[in-house]
Write an enzyme that holds these catalytic residues in place. Structure first.
Site, PDB file in Angstrom:
ATOM      1  N   ASP A  11      39.174  46.087  33.143  1.00 28.33           N
ATOM      2  CA  ASP A  11      39.186  44.510  33.279  1.00 28.33           C
ATOM      3  C   ASP A  11      40.786  43.518  32.736  1.00 28.33           C
ATOM      4  O   ASP A  11      40.784  43.909  31.776  1.00 28.33           O
ATOM      5  CB  ASP A  11      38.187  44.600  31.797  1.00 28.33           C
ATOM      6  N   ASP A 106      39.059  40.886  39.296  1.00 25.00           N
ATOM      7  CA  ASP A 106      39.780  41.312  38.004  1.00 25.00           C
ATOM      8  C   ASP A 106      38.423  42.347  37.331  1.00 25.00           C
ATOM      9  O   ASP A 106      39.188  42.832  35.962  1.00 25.00           O
ATOM     10  CB  ASP A 106      40.005  40.368  37.266  1.00 25.00           C
ATOM     11  N   GLU A 107      37.954  42.843  37.766  1.00 23.56           N
ATOM     12  CA  GLU A 107      37.350  44.230  37.362  1.00 23.56           C
ATOM     13  C   GLU A 107      36.894  44.782  37.886  1.00 23.56           C
ATOM     14  O   GLU A 107      36.346  43.949  39.701  1.00 23.56           O
ATOM     15  CB  GLU A 107      36.045  42.962  36.794  1.00 23.56           C
TER      16      GLU A 107
END
Length: 456
Positions: A11, A106-107
DNA sequence: TCTGGGGTCCTAGGACCC
DNA sequence: TCTGGGGTCCTAGGACCC
């Protein structure tokens, strides 16, 4: 749950804000808020400096403005820059393993057990994680990420959140329940505000307390799927695999008006405008293109002038009897006083149609409504077992009232059609109208060699 | 003038069929 | 003819996620 900590969840820390601070040195060390900057905007990401003042994602921007000091940067966001940086990170992850599941910009999850043999001891994966975080920092110009490594997706994700920013948590097999027990139930994926509220009425706030509720009780409170899901999640039972590709199942376009719109004609034209973008968006994600991709823009046409369908399913109208005088009165009264949001959505865009790539899609799709209420479904906290709904309850009714009061314009969908519903406070005369968007691109068959385009 | 925009999934209940 | 069980198909609504 695996016997080794072989799933990594990564993350990126305060991602949008961090990219802004990297690219604009004047912003470093200062509070930065990225999100909608209009009167009705909400925060996407707050930098850690801004979080110190109480700014949070999903908070209305005006509230963040109230909390943050002068000098705070409020930015609309540069998504091209975010995507570019994200691509750098994702390619680093693919160097670690061929099985990478990107969840959002973003993950991502990484399956460390796929491919080559490696040391999957706790020490081994810790070393790997440490090197990964260092490489990400080096190759993105200083962005930091947090990672969790565990025996399941659930624990990996929880781990990545425990020591943010730039945290690395390895949950050793056998320790899962200890990690979980003291956490608030909101830490479990699929437990949102409604479920947490409902659990609180039973005196349950932590995962440990949740674990004391019996399965039949959970099912009677939350329904089959969600009840089973909660029972499993509280016991760290999660065997969802890391999957490389995710199929796009629906697309939508939605906009919040700067000011509420009460004018029917304006509303219709806004909806038409949004609807025009839907076929193009569908092509973009590789969902149901056909022929040369050309086609007439969708048109709006009245489909149910009396609004019977809409009235029948109005919130609070469940179990409503069509012949009841109150029902007739309600039908006459349905009319939004104003709408703040418009949107169009299509999904399950080609139910039941064959075509290359469609077979797998169809077999994986849970067809809505095809489900016996008597036969217990095999549910799991896996792919989708832990989502669901909370029935009734005071908080639920309160929220429904709030929704109506906000005059939300709701949008539904159907086979080969896009339907647009109006929802609003039940005031004033005039019927609700349902519109169908005729979309010629939904019907014709795919060319035989058609393949979905990769999702950007 | 509290609460965006993009999605996923599950469930209740009506219509209809055997 | 009535009643009802059981299943499918579909729409609308809601919870949740990033």
């Amino acid at each position: 749950m695996r016997s080794e900590p072989s799933i990594l969840h990564l993350d990126l820390d305060a991602f949008f804000a961090a990219v802004e601070q990297r690219d604009k040195p004047s912003l470093r060390g200062r509070p930065v808020v990225v999100g909608g900057i209009g009167p009705r905007g909400v925060v996407s990401t707050a930098s850690y400096e801004a979080r110190a003042f109480g700014a949070r994602s999903a908070m209305p921007t005006h509230e963040a403005r109230r909390r943050c000091p002068p000098g705070t940067a409020f930015l609309g966001g540069r998504f091209a820059a975010y995507r570019k940086t994200s691509a750098v990170v994702m390619s680093l992850l693919r160097e670690v393993s061929s099985v990478v599941e990107q969840v959002s910009v973003d993950e991502a999850y990484v399956d460390l057990a796929a491919g080559e043999q490696r040391d999957l001891s706790a020490d081994g994966v810790r070393l790997l994680g440490e090197e990964l975080l260092e490489r990400i920092e080096a190759e993105t110009g200083g962005l930091t990420a947090s990672a969790g490594i565990a025996s399941s997706k659930m624990l990996a994700k929880i781990g990545s959140d425990l020591e943010k920013p730039r945290g690395l948590v390895v949950v050793a097999p056998g320790r899962e329940l200890d990690v979980l027990a003291p956490l608030n139930v909101r830490a479990l994926g699929g437990v949102g505000p409604a479920t947490a509220d409902r659990l609180r009425t039973f005196g349950v706030e932590t995962v440990e307390q949740l674990r004391r509720l019996a399965l039949p009780d959970l099912v009677s409170i939350f329904g089959e799927a969600h009840g089973n899901g909660l029972h499993r999640l509280a016991r760290a039972q999660d065997d969802r695999p890391v999957v490389v590709e995710r199929e796009t199942k629906s697309i939508s376009a939605e906009e919040t008006f700067e000011t509420d719109v009460a004018d029917r004609a304006r509303l219709e034209s806004e909806i038409a405008r949004l609807a025009e973008g839907v076929p193009a968006a569908r092509r973009r994600v590789g969902l149901r293109p056909h022929g040369d991709g050309q086609g007439a823009p969708p048109r709006l046409q009245p489909a149910d002038p009396l609004g019977h369908a809409a009235a029948r399913h109005r919130p609070g109208g469940r179990g409503h009897r069509p012949g009841h005088p109150a029902a007739a009165r309600r039908r006459r009264q349905l009319r939004p006083a104003a709408d703040r949001r418009g949107g169009v959505r299509t999904h399950h865009a080609r139910p039941g149609r064959a075509g290359p790539g469609a077979g797998r899609a169809r077999s994986r799709r849970a067809r809505p409504g095809v489900r016996s209420r008597r036969r217990p479904r095999r549910t799991s906290a896996g792919r989708h077992g832990h989502r669901g709904h909370a029935r009734s309850g005071v908080a639920d009714r309160r929220r429904r009232r709030a929704r109506r009061a906000r005059c939300r314009l709701g949008v539904g969908s159907g086979r080969g059609r896009v339907t647009v519903r109006f929802e609003g406070p039940l005031t004033g005369p005039g019927p609700v109208r349902t519109f169908a968007v005729d979309d010629p691109q939904l019907e014709p068959a795919d060319p035989p060699d058609w393949r979905p385009e990769p999702v950007a």
